[in-house]
Design an enzyme around this catalytic site. Sequence first.
Site, PDB file in Angstrom:
ATOM      1  N   HIS A   1       0.807  -1.230   0.000  1.00 23.06           N
ATOM      2  CA  HIS A   1       0.000   0.000   0.000  1.00 23.06           C
ATOM      3  C   HIS A   1       0.836   1.276   0.000  1.00 23.06           C
ATOM      4  O   HIS A   1       0.486   2.259   0.655  1.00 23.06           O
ATOM      5  CB  HIS A   1      -0.954   0.010   1.188  1.00 23.06           C
ATOM      6  CG  HIS A   1      -2.050  -1.008   1.112  1.00 23.06           C
ATOM      7  ND1 HIS A   1      -2.640  -1.390  -0.071  1.00 23.06           N
ATOM      8  CD2 HIS A   1      -2.666  -1.722   2.098  1.00 23.06           C
ATOM      9  CE1 HIS A   1      -3.587  -2.292   0.187  1.00 23.06           C
ATOM     10  NE2 HIS A   1      -3.615  -2.508   1.484  1.00 23.06           N
TER      11      HIS A   1
ATOM     12  N   GLU B   1     -11.571  -3.638  -2.386  1.00 25.11           N
ATOM     13  CA  GLU B   1     -10.557  -2.743  -2.931  1.00 25.11           C
ATOM     14  C   GLU B   1     -10.449  -2.964  -4.443  1.00 25.11           C
ATOM     15  O   GLU B   1      -9.787  -3.891  -4.899  1.00 25.11           O
ATOM     16  CB  GLU B   1      -9.218  -2.999  -2.254  1.00 25.11           C
ATOM     17  CG  GLU B   1      -9.249  -2.878  -0.743  1.00 25.11           C
ATOM     18  CD  GLU B   1      -8.074  -3.575  -0.084  1.00 25.11           C
ATOM     19  OE1 GLU B   1      -6.908  -3.243  -0.426  1.00 25.11           O
ATOM     20  OE2 GLU B   1      -8.310  -4.468   0.762  1.00 25.11           O
TER      21      GLU B   1
ATOM     22  N   HIS C   1      -9.448   2.163   0.648  1.00 21.12           N
ATOM     23  CA  HIS C   1      -9.322   1.100   1.641  1.00 21.12           C
ATOM     24  C   HIS C   1     -10.336   1.258   2.777  1.00 21.12           C
ATOM     25  O   HIS C   1     -10.010   1.064   3.948  1.00 21.12           O
ATOM     26  CB  HIS C   1      -7.894   1.065   2.193  1.00 21.12           C
ATOM     27  CG  HIS C   1      -7.469  -0.269   2.713  1.00 21.12           C
ATOM     28  ND1 HIS C   1      -7.933  -0.784   3.900  1.00 21.12           N
ATOM     29  CD2 HIS C   1      -6.623  -1.200   2.208  1.00 21.12           C
ATOM     30  CE1 HIS C   1      -7.373  -1.971   4.109  1.00 21.12           C
ATOM     31  NE2 HIS C   1      -6.580  -2.248   3.092  1.00 21.12           N
TER      32      HIS C   1
END
Length: 344
Positions: free
Chosen positions: A101, A309, A171
């Site tokens: 991420h 996601e 997210h």
Amino acid sequence: MEIKKRLFGQTKTGEAVFAFTLKNSVGTEVTILTYGAAVQSLKFAGTDVVLGYDTMPDYEAQDKFMGAVAGRFANRIGKGRFVLNGVEYELYCNDGANHLHGGKEGFDKKVWTADVEDDALCMRYTSPNGEEGYPGTLCTEVRYRLDDENRFCVEYQAVCDTDTVLNLTNHSYFNLNGHDAGALEQHKVQILADFYTENNNECLPTGVIATVEGTPMDFREPHEIMERIDADFVQLKNGSGYDHNWIPNGYQKDMVRKCAEAVGEETGIRMAVYSDQPGVQFYSGNFLDGIVKGKNGTVYGRRSGFCFETQGFPNATAYGHFPSAVLRQGEWFHSQTIFAFSKD
């Protein structure tokens, strides 16, 4: 759509963080922070269905990417390395031996600028060349809209001054029975995908595209999230539950199609997800730990929220048969995801 702005707090370094609340004509509200461009709450039919925090110290203390835009590269890159144009780039590894991420201080930890334009909330962040190891200066914009049909639209666009890699997603953790409802009991999920990308024991795709047929990964018909989550199946053991990239059927570049749907059976709140992205990571909140208390002092324990996601494939830089994650110099990246809410 009405948009209101207020001061939410300050970061440790003294940067002001603002909260923008989008409200439609039927009373649905979404609050978004300039910190991480994060969705802090989403209130539909009287229920807040998004996990989040009440203060900036809590957002800075948590490490769950709560509600934020993940980038530059959402999900995992194996060993934090990729090769582009014959050059190997090394990224910060913040998930064991892998990059996750965006790294140590990804887009989720940045303060974005915000403007209201054309009935949308526009968040912008410029990532300098070399940030977290990525090449090029990348300009990113995320537009949030909420219409009167209770569709919450998230639109991404980005451009870079040199070739780079990119994967953006939101997210948010959802609990359709309420952010404070506890574990994901009485939630049904449908994922319109015949295939998913197989993971190793680091939740990193191996390159194998596997069929869902005959496995607990088959959500082509609705199933309770908790029904098969602890089955004796290696993929579920590798992820400590669901933490995989599904490949929703019917992908065509720039075409939005329905990818998934979930319903909270206590409230009857239903959320459908539409996207033009090739993949959707369904994550069942296996590593939520409640260490940082959420809104109104709520303890967000294991599996108390789930994520859809929408994104490119994880570890796409390693496999030529995955959709390319390369963004060429001067080329614009565009993507759209819609979360559509209704009530049974």
